[in-house]
Design a protein around this motif. Structure first.
Motif, PDB file in Angstrom:
ATOM      1  N   PRO A 134     -41.425 -14.227 -15.435  1.00 31.85           N
ATOM      2  CA  PRO A 134     -41.249 -13.416 -14.225  1.00 31.85           C
ATOM      3  C   PRO A 134     -42.485 -13.496 -13.327  1.00 31.85           C
ATOM      4  O   PRO A 134     -43.609 -13.582 -13.797  1.00 31.85           O
ATOM      5  CB  PRO A 134     -41.066 -11.996 -14.749  1.00 31.85           C
ATOM      6  CG  PRO A 134     -40.729 -12.138 -16.183  1.00 31.85           C
ATOM      7  CD  PRO A 134     -41.292 -13.433 -16.640  1.00 31.85           C
ATOM      8  N   ARG A 158     -29.171 -26.263 -12.006  1.00 39.33           N
ATOM      9  CA  ARG A 158     -30.574 -26.525 -12.366  1.00 39.33           C
ATOM     10  C   ARG A 158     -31.505 -25.463 -11.800  1.00 39.33           C
ATOM     11  O   ARG A 158     -32.486 -25.092 -12.446  1.00 39.33           O
ATOM     12  CB  ARG A 158     -30.985 -27.903 -11.879  1.00 39.33           C
ATOM     13  CG  ARG A 158     -30.356 -29.003 -12.678  1.00 39.33           C
ATOM     14  CD  ARG A 158     -30.820 -30.352 -12.241  1.00 39.33           C
ATOM     15  NE  ARG A 158     -30.175 -31.381 -13.033  1.00 39.33           N
ATOM     16  CZ  ARG A 158     -30.324 -32.659 -12.825  1.00 39.33           C
ATOM     17  NH1 ARG A 158     -31.103 -33.093 -11.844  1.00 39.33           N
ATOM     18  NH2 ARG A 158     -29.697 -33.528 -13.574  1.00 39.33           N
ATOM     19  N   ARG A 159     -31.224 -24.973 -10.601  1.00 39.36           N
ATOM     20  CA  ARG A 159     -32.063 -23.919 -10.018  1.00 39.36           C
ATOM     21  C   ARG A 159     -31.948 -22.631 -10.842  1.00 39.36           C
ATOM     22  O   ARG A 159     -32.931 -21.956 -11.093  1.00 39.36           O
ATOM     23  CB  ARG A 159     -31.665 -23.653  -8.565  1.00 39.36           C
ATOM     24  CG  ARG A 159     -32.065 -24.786  -7.633  1.00 39.36           C
ATOM     25  CD  ARG A 159     -31.611 -24.527  -6.235  1.00 39.36           C
ATOM     26  NE  ARG A 159     -32.508 -23.549  -5.630  1.00 39.36           N
ATOM     27  CZ  ARG A 159     -32.156 -22.723  -4.662  1.00 39.36           C
ATOM     28  NH1 ARG A 159     -30.940 -22.727  -4.191  1.00 39.36           N
ATOM     29  NH2 ARG A 159     -33.027 -21.880  -4.172  1.00 39.36           N
ATOM     30  N   ARG A 160     -30.717 -22.289 -11.249  1.00 41.02           N
ATOM     31  CA  ARG A 160     -30.534 -21.096 -12.079  1.00 41.02           C
ATOM     32  C   ARG A 160     -31.252 -21.236 -13.421  1.00 41.02           C
ATOM     33  O   ARG A 160     -31.890 -20.305 -13.892  1.00 41.02           O
ATOM     34  CB  ARG A 160     -29.050 -20.842 -12.315  1.00 41.02           C
ATOM     35  CG  ARG A 160     -28.390 -20.145 -11.177  1.00 41.02           C
ATOM     36  CD  ARG A 160     -27.003 -19.653 -11.571  1.00 41.02           C
ATOM     37  NE  ARG A 160     -26.170 -19.718 -10.391  1.00 41.02           N
ATOM     38  CZ  ARG A 160     -25.233 -20.618 -10.176  1.00 41.02           C
ATOM     39  NH1 ARG A 160     -24.958 -21.521 -11.080  1.00 41.02           N
ATOM     40  NH2 ARG A 160     -24.537 -20.617  -9.069  1.00 41.02           N
ATOM     41  N   ARG A 161     -31.119 -22.421 -14.045  1.00 45.06           N
ATOM     42  CA  ARG A 161     -31.768 -22.645 -15.336  1.00 45.06           C
ATOM     43  C   ARG A 161     -33.284 -22.571 -15.189  1.00 45.06           C
ATOM     44  O   ARG A 161     -33.967 -21.990 -16.020  1.00 45.06           O
ATOM     45  CB  ARG A 161     -31.355 -23.996 -15.908  1.00 45.06           C
ATOM     46  CG  ARG A 161     -31.900 -24.238 -17.290  1.00 45.06           C
ATOM     47  CD  ARG A 161     -31.385 -25.515 -17.903  1.00 45.06           C
ATOM     48  NE  ARG A 161     -30.542 -26.259 -16.992  1.00 45.06           N
ATOM     49  CZ  ARG A 161     -30.555 -27.576 -16.857  1.00 45.06           C
ATOM     50  NH1 ARG A 161     -31.367 -28.304 -17.578  1.00 45.06           N
ATOM     51  NH2 ARG A 161     -29.763 -28.179 -16.014  1.00 45.06           N
ATOM     52  N   ARG A 162     -33.822 -23.170 -14.142  1.00 44.63           N
ATOM     53  CA  ARG A 162     -35.268 -23.139 -13.918  1.00 44.63           C
ATOM     54  C   ARG A 162     -35.745 -21.706 -13.708  1.00 44.63           C
ATOM     55  O   ARG A 162     -36.761 -21.306 -14.249  1.00 44.63           O
ATOM     56  CB  ARG A 162     -35.639 -23.997 -12.715  1.00 44.63           C
ATOM     57  CG  ARG A 162     -37.127 -24.047 -12.473  1.00 44.63           C
ATOM     58  CD  ARG A 162     -37.489 -24.852 -11.265  1.00 44.63           C
ATOM     59  NE  ARG A 162     -37.241 -26.266 -11.479  1.00 44.63           N
ATOM     60  CZ  ARG A 162     -37.462 -27.195 -10.574  1.00 44.63           C
ATOM     61  NH1 ARG A 162     -37.919 -26.869  -9.386  1.00 44.63           N
ATOM     62  NH2 ARG A 162     -37.225 -28.455 -10.839  1.00 44.63           N
ATOM     63  N   HIS A 163     -34.977 -20.945 -12.941  1.00 43.46           N
ATOM     64  CA  HIS A 163     -35.354 -19.549 -12.686  1.00 43.46           C
ATOM     65  C   HIS A 163     -35.308 -18.736 -13.973  1.00 43.46           C
ATOM     66  O   HIS A 163     -36.169 -17.891 -14.224  1.00 43.46           O
ATOM     67  CB  HIS A 163     -34.423 -18.946 -11.632  1.00 43.46           C
ATOM     68  CG  HIS A 163     -34.718 -17.522 -11.315  1.00 43.46           C
ATOM     69  ND1 HIS A 163     -35.850 -17.145 -10.626  1.00 43.46           N
ATOM     70  CD2 HIS A 163     -34.053 -16.382 -11.604  1.00 43.46           C
ATOM     71  CE1 HIS A 163     -35.861 -15.830 -10.498  1.00 43.46           C
ATOM     72  NE2 HIS A 163     -34.778 -15.349 -11.083  1.00 43.46           N
ATOM     73  N   ARG A 164     -34.314 -18.987 -14.808  1.00 42.62           N
ATOM     74  CA  ARG A 164     -34.159 -18.247 -16.060  1.00 42.62           C
ATOM     75  C   ARG A 164     -35.251 -18.609 -17.069  1.00 42.62           C
ATOM     76  O   ARG A 164     -35.728 -17.754 -17.821  1.00 42.62           O
ATOM     77  CB  ARG A 164     -32.779 -18.543 -16.638  1.00 42.62           C
ATOM     78  CG  ARG A 164     -32.434 -17.760 -17.868  1.00 42.62           C
ATOM     79  CD  ARG A 164     -31.037 -18.058 -18.372  1.00 42.62           C
ATOM     80  NE  ARG A 164     -30.838 -19.480 -18.610  1.00 42.62           N
ATOM     81  CZ  ARG A 164     -29.924 -20.226 -18.006  1.00 42.62           C
ATOM     82  NH1 ARG A 164     -29.137 -19.694 -17.104  1.00 42.62           N
ATOM     83  NH2 ARG A 164     -29.803 -21.512 -18.288  1.00 42.62           N
ATOM     84  N   ASP A 165     -35.690 -19.860 -17.098  1.00 42.43           N
ATOM     85  CA  ASP A 165     -36.643 -20.327 -18.102  1.00 42.43           C
ATOM     86  C   ASP A 165     -38.096 -20.008 -17.771  1.00 42.43           C
ATOM     87  O   ASP A 165     -38.950 -20.074 -18.647  1.00 42.43           O
ATOM     88  CB  ASP A 165     -36.504 -21.835 -18.311  1.00 42.43           C
ATOM     89  CG  ASP A 165     -35.192 -22.204 -18.972  1.00 42.43           C
ATOM     90  OD1 ASP A 165     -34.536 -21.308 -19.537  1.00 42.43           O
ATOM     91  OD2 ASP A 165     -34.820 -23.398 -18.913  1.00 42.43           O
ATOM     92  N   GLU A 166     -38.393 -19.685 -16.517  1.00 38.49           N
ATOM     93  CA  GLU A 166     -39.780 -19.440 -16.139  1.00 38.49           C
ATOM     94  C   GLU A 166     -40.135 -17.970 -16.301  1.00 38.49           C
ATOM     95  O   GLU A 166     -39.276 -17.096 -16.230  1.00 38.49           O
ATOM     96  CB  GLU A 166     -40.002 -19.878 -14.697  1.00 38.49           C
ATOM     97  CG  GLU A 166     -39.944 -21.382 -14.558  1.00 38.49           C
ATOM     98  CD  GLU A 166     -40.215 -21.837 -13.150  1.00 38.49           C
ATOM     99  OE1 GLU A 166     -40.163 -21.018 -12.228  1.00 38.49           O
ATOM    100  OE2 GLU A 166     -40.485 -23.029 -12.986  1.00 38.49           O
TER     101      GLU A 166
END
Length: 82
Positions: A74, A64-72
């Protein structure tokens, strides 16, 4: 129709969950091994099950942390508790 009291995009505190799941894994895994070596099979199984649950929770949190980082976008900054 009842009114919703929570926002639709509510998020959990992933860093806090990461700390708690890590503590659970670090606490239960050695105790499970100790209980197994000491000859207490039921506590060993219960503690082992909790350790497995904590490990799976760690995997889910990281995904979930990776997905959140990818979706937000820069440059997005978060507090310590995301």
């Amino acid at each position: 129709m009842p009114r919703m009291s929570e926002p639709r995009n509510a998020r959990s505190a992933l860093n806090l969950r990461l700390v708690l799941a890590s503590f659970g894994l670090i606490f239960t895994l050695p105790l499970a091994v100790w209980a197994a070596v000491a000859g207490y099979p039921v506590p060993a199984l219960l503690l082992g099950a909790l350790a497995v649950i904590a490990f799976i929770d760690l995997l889910v949190i990281q995904a979930r942390r990776r997905r959140r980082h990818r979706d937000e976008p820069p440059g997005t900054h978060h507090s310590l508790f995301e």
